[in-house]
Design an enzyme around this catalytic site. Structure first.
Site, short mmCIF file in Angstrom:
data_model
loop_
_atom_site.label_atom_id
_atom_site.label_comp_id
_atom_site.label_asym_id
_atom_site.label_seq_id
_atom_site.Cartn_x
_atom_site.Cartn_y
_atom_site.Cartn_z
N ASP A 31 10.82 -6.06 -19.54
CA ASP A 31 10.60 -6.49 -20.87
C ASP A 31 11.98 -7.28 -21.31
O ASP A 31 13.00 -7.07 -20.57
CB ASP A 31 10.22 -5.60 -22.02
CG ASP A 31 10.23 -6.11 -23.47
OD1 ASP A 31 9.74 -7.24 -23.57
OD2 ASP A 31 10.44 -5.43 -24.41
N SER A 32 11.95 -8.12 -22.21
CA SER A 32 13.34 -8.58 -22.57
C SER A 32 14.27 -7.41 -23.15
O SER A 32 15.41 -7.65 -23.17
CB SER A 32 13.01 -9.73 -23.80
OG SER A 32 12.53 -8.82 -24.91
N CYS A 94 5.72 -7.45 -21.92
CA CYS A 94 6.10 -8.16 -22.85
C CYS A 94 5.09 -9.27 -23.15
O CYS A 94 4.72 -10.06 -22.10
CB CYS A 94 7.54 -8.91 -22.30
SG CYS A 94 8.31 -10.27 -23.49
N GLU A 173 15.92 -4.02 -31.92
CA GLU A 173 17.12 -3.85 -30.90
C GLU A 173 18.42 -3.22 -31.79
O GLU A 173 19.09 -2.66 -31.09
CB GLU A 173 17.17 -4.97 -30.40
CG GLU A 173 16.31 -5.71 -29.33
CD GLU A 173 16.22 -5.03 -28.15
OE1 GLU A 173 17.44 -4.74 -27.57
OE2 GLU A 173 15.28 -4.97 -27.51
N CYS A 205 3.25 -7.76 -29.52
CA CYS A 205 4.71 -7.79 -29.17
C CYS A 205 5.04 -6.40 -28.89
O CYS A 205 4.54 -5.52 -29.82
CB CYS A 205 5.62 -8.26 -30.16
SG CYS A 205 7.40 -8.02 -29.73
N HIS A 207 7.72 -4.63 -28.94
CA HIS A 207 8.72 -3.94 -29.72
C HIS A 207 7.94 -3.69 -30.67
O HIS A 207 8.43 -2.67 -31.22
CB HIS A 207 9.67 -4.99 -30.13
CG HIS A 207 10.74 -5.30 -29.04
ND1 HIS A 207 10.64 -6.17 -27.87
CD2 HIS A 207 12.17 -5.05 -29.09
CE1 HIS A 207 11.86 -6.31 -27.34
NE2 HIS A 207 12.60 -5.57 -28.02
N1 DGL Z 1 8.69 -7.31 -26.41
C1 DGL Z 1 8.41 -8.77 -26.02
C2 DGL Z 1 7.12 -9.05 -26.31
O1 DGL Z 1 6.21 -8.42 -26.16
C3 DGL Z 1 9.38 -9.77 -26.36
C4 DGL Z 1 10.16 -9.72 -27.70
C5 DGL Z 1 11.32 -10.89 -27.64
O2 DGL Z 1 12.35 -10.54 -26.82
O3 DGL Z 1 11.14 -11.70 -28.71
O4 DGL Z 1 6.72 -10.36 -26.87
#
Ligand code: DGL
Length: 284
Positions: A31-32, A94, A173, A205, A207
């Site tokens: 993931d990011s 992600c 984050e 997402c 996150h």
């Molecule tokens: N967790 C990621 C997603 O599912 C990326 C969020 C991000 O880096 O903007 O989209």
């Protein structure tokens, strides 16, 4: 100090005193940033013997408002890195990266099993009572072709409201998910869905799973769908070797490992070492 030995496959970030065996069939989770840890935690809960490597590209996070070509390049570099470490299954945990890179990853690396994220519009369509579904994601995911395709396939007869939540990934984050800014952002962004009578909210997402309690504060009794566990189950289906593993875990970040260790402690309560990693891709 890099916790690697002589070759890229000598991965020495053991749980306890266990090293990851050279021949371990590992699952990589990418993931990011921290979002992929939700999927990672579900894989570990469902199969504690799985040998796992999680890579967070925190040097470039958040991905959500970045150009698709950049996100694709970083995602390919991360997948190559995980494959180089010995992962034969890679979970792109992600939505943003799945949107822009999953198809090209599968084409470029046919020997690797890729598991990606897909906005959970189908289960939402199956369960909504009002017929109004909100899909919450990053700008890139909300405007991208993957969401458009699942809405076309599964959203017929329903009203699907795509809602971007720019800024929420940063709050997560930064460890500020429980602060006032998160409440303000969600109240403002989710108001149109509440007014439209949405009774089902899809977390598109990874996150956002860590902000679920804050989203529930705003949407009340509505159903919130987080596909993390379904994706974890899918990863274990395509990677049955996990049951023969030794339960090792390696956490890697392109960002600050000390910060990530603290973040992991805060959101998951784990205290595992985090190693720095560099991806061979030009910074864009
Ligand atoms: N967790 C990621 C997603 O599912 C990326 C969020 C991000 O880096 O903007 O989209």
């Amino acid at each position: 100090m890099l916790p690697f030995g002589g070759s890229a496959r000598t991965l020495l970030l053991p749980r306890g005193d266990l090293g990851v065996p050279y021949d371990a069939a590992m699952i990589g989770v990418f993931d990011s940033g921290l979002g992929g840890l939700g999927v990672l935690a579900d894989i570990r809960r469902l199969e504690p013997r799985a040998d796992l490597v999680a890579l967070a590209d925190q040097a470039h996070a958040p991905y959500g408002d970045r150009p698709p070509e950049s996100v694709a390049a970083w995602t390919h570099a991360a997948a190559d890195h995980l494959i180089g470490l010995g992962c034969d299954t890679v979970v792109i945990a992600c939505n943003t990266a799945s949107t822009v890179a999953l198809a090209s990853l599968r084409a470029a690396r046919p020997d690797t099993a890729f598991v990606g994220m897909e906005p959970a519009v189908k289960p939402a369509a199956d369960s909504t009572g009002t017929g109004v579904i909100a899909v919450l994601g990053t700008t890139r995911t909300i405007e991208g072709p993957l969401l458009a395709s699942v809405v076309e396939r599964f959203g017929a007869g329903h009203r699907v409201l795509p809602i971007a939540l720019p800024g929420l990934v940063d709050l997560i984050e930064d460890g500020l998910v429980d602060g006032e800014a998160t409440g303000r952002l969600l109240a403002a962004r989710l108001a149109p869905a509440l007014e439209a009578g949405a009774d089902t909210y899809v977390l598109a997402c990874t996150h956002y799973g860590f902000a679920r309690h804050r989203i529930e504060e705003v949407v009340g009794e509505a159903t919130v769908i987080d596909p993390a566990e379904a994706v974890a189950r899918q990863a274990l289906r395509v990677h049955p070797e996990a049951a023969a593993g030794s339960g090792t875990l390696a956490l890697l970040t392109t960002g600050d490992p000390v910060r990530m260790r603290r973040q992991v402690g805060l959101i998951l309560g784990w205290d595992d070492p985090v190693a720095p990693v560099r991806l061979s891709v030009p910074v864009r």
